[in-house]
Design an enzyme around this catalytic site. Structure first.
Site, PDB file in Angstrom:
ATOM      1  N   THR A  47     -39.813  -0.068 -11.728  1.00  0.00           N
ATOM      2  CA  THR A  47     -38.748  -1.031 -11.445  1.00  0.00           C
ATOM      3  C   THR A  47     -37.423  -0.340 -11.150  1.00  0.00           C
ATOM      4  O   THR A  47     -36.518  -0.932 -10.550  1.00  0.00           O
ATOM      5  CB  THR A  47     -38.587  -2.000 -12.636  1.00  0.00           C
ATOM      6  OG1 THR A  47     -37.707  -3.056 -12.287  1.00  0.00           O
ATOM      7  CG2 THR A  47     -38.031  -1.296 -13.868  1.00  0.00           C
ATOM      8  N   LYS A  48     -37.284   0.926 -11.548  1.00  0.00           N
ATOM      9  CA  LYS A  48     -36.028   1.646 -11.365  1.00  0.00           C
ATOM     10  C   LYS A  48     -35.715   1.933  -9.895  1.00  0.00           C
ATOM     11  O   LYS A  48     -34.574   2.260  -9.559  1.00  0.00           O
ATOM     12  CB  LYS A  48     -36.040   2.944 -12.163  1.00  0.00           C
ATOM     13  CG  LYS A  48     -36.130   2.741 -13.666  1.00  0.00           C
ATOM     14  CD  LYS A  48     -34.943   1.970 -14.228  1.00  0.00           C
ATOM     15  CE  LYS A  48     -34.967   1.914 -15.740  1.00  0.00           C
ATOM     16  NZ  LYS A  48     -33.802   1.204 -16.310  1.00  0.00           N
ATOM     17  N   ASP A  49     -36.703   1.808  -9.017  1.00  0.00           N
ATOM     18  CA  ASP A  49     -36.422   1.936  -7.582  1.00  0.00           C
ATOM     19  C   ASP A  49     -35.334   0.965  -7.154  1.00  0.00           C
ATOM     20  O   ASP A  49     -34.503   1.270  -6.288  1.00  0.00           O
ATOM     21  CB  ASP A  49     -37.676   1.637  -6.765  1.00  0.00           C
ATOM     22  CG  ASP A  49     -38.668   2.786  -6.761  1.00  0.00           C
ATOM     23  OD1 ASP A  49     -38.446   3.788  -7.465  1.00  0.00           O
ATOM     24  OD2 ASP A  49     -39.692   2.670  -6.059  1.00  0.00           O
TER      25      ASP A  49
END
Length: 346
Positions: A47-49
């Site tokens: 999700t850090k993208d």
């Protein structure tokens, strides 16, 4: 790009629009419908993208990031990988201060993505000069033309999820989501998504998953920072020994704490029950939902969306290693090591 060739210009165009998948077996016996939002479908497998691309492009729009700039960040691994990936495409240098609690797999991935990595001791206070927070700040001060992302205290962390994850969850459920569940580390995912969802329907319950050894749950309940809550734990990217301003505690209805051991076994169970090879934090998220279900949080009309934040490949030397699980004392009479699956032919 040729009109007759269906291709993306680069991997950054693959960020977001991750799928929602119904959980069919792991939550069997509990009332309600449970859906996993699988963030490992992002090109950087987490999700850090979302925040990496959003924060960097905001910095570019404001003229803060320029050709030749260096990006610096504090990370448990996933944000670092996403920043390194974006840096490769956009041509920036990337320096990362990483917690020693991060798996060897994550650290190796960061190095191979071209980042310069400083591994810092995990079990020191946030203001200790050796902590990854302080090391990142020092590196930023020493590196000319650098930009410190500072995800724990960056409002853009919240904005990224308000503008992407929140609308996706709402649209994928046609507005029928009743509960939203996410692990809380920096707090950006849960805060930004919750803000959007509650603007659409204030009755949606937002449930945060915290770790034993973290201060977040008690702070949410009392608004007091209690150092007595802090002790070492193994889960990466979940919980904190400080209070991030990227967490909006007002949009979170309840926190549930999970243990290292239960979360590790639930990550392994998720593979066998649903065919989802996801990370330690994903196991923590499902474990938290199980505990909430046991406490009567859901009923037969509940539509529960759970963020499963990263991929299992980053934990091969941890939760998916029998040796590591044995070293942690995680195998017992309830959770026995399954040694029958592999047979060596001589």
């Amino acid at each position: 790009m040729r009109e007759d060739i269906q291709a993306y210009n680069n991997v950054l165009e693959l960020i977001g629009d991750t799928p929602l998948v119904k959980l069919n077996r792991i939550m069997k016996g509990f009332p309600g419908n449970f859906y996993a939002k699988i963030e490992s479908f992002n090109p950087g497998h987490s999700t850090k993208d979302r925040i990496a691309l959003y924060i960097i492009e905001e910095a570019e729009r404001k003229g803060i990031l320029k050709p030749g700039s260096t990006i610096i960040e504090t990370t448990s691994g996933n944000t670092g990988f996403s920043l390194a990936m974006v840096s490769v495409i956009k041509g920036y240098e990337c320096i990362l201060a990483v917690s020693s609690k991060s798996s060897k797999d994550k650290i190796a991935m960061l190095k191979n993505m071209g980042a310069k990595v400083y591994v810092c001791p995990a079990h020191v206070s946030a203001d200790d000069p050796r902590s990854y927070y302080q090391v990142a700040k020092r590196l930023h001060e020493e590196t000319q033309g650098s930009v410190y992302i500072n995800q724990y205290f960056n409002e853009l962390n919240i904005d990224a999820h308000y503008n992407t994850t929140g609308p996706e969850v709402w649209n994928q459920t046609n507005g029928n989501v009743t509960h939203f569940v996410a692990c809380c580390g920096t707090g950006g995912t849960i805060s930004g998504t919750a803000k959007y969802l509650k603007e659409k329907n204030s009755k949606i319950r937002v449930l945060g998953i915290d770790a034993y050894g973290s201060v977040l749950k008690k702070y949410h309940e009392t608004r007091e920072f209690d150092e007595e809550e802090i002790y070492p734990y193994r889960i990466e990217g979940l919980g904190k020994n400080l209070i991030p301003t990227a967490t909006d505690f007002d949009v979170i209805d309840k926190f549930e704490k999970v243990s290292d051991e239960d979360s590790a076994h639930t990550a392994r169970e998720l593979v066998k029950a649903e065919g989802m090879f996801l990370g330690y934090t994903s196991g923590a998220a499902i474990q938290g939902v199980k505990q909430l279900a046991e406490d009567g949080e859901f009923d037969e009309n509940s539509n529960v969306v759970i963020i499963l934040p990263d991929h299992g490949s980053r934990y091969m030397s941890k939760v998916f290693s029998d040796e590591w699980m044995t070293e942690q004392g995680f195998f017992d009479s309830i959770h026995e090591k399954d040694a029958t699956k592999v047979q060596f032919i001589k």
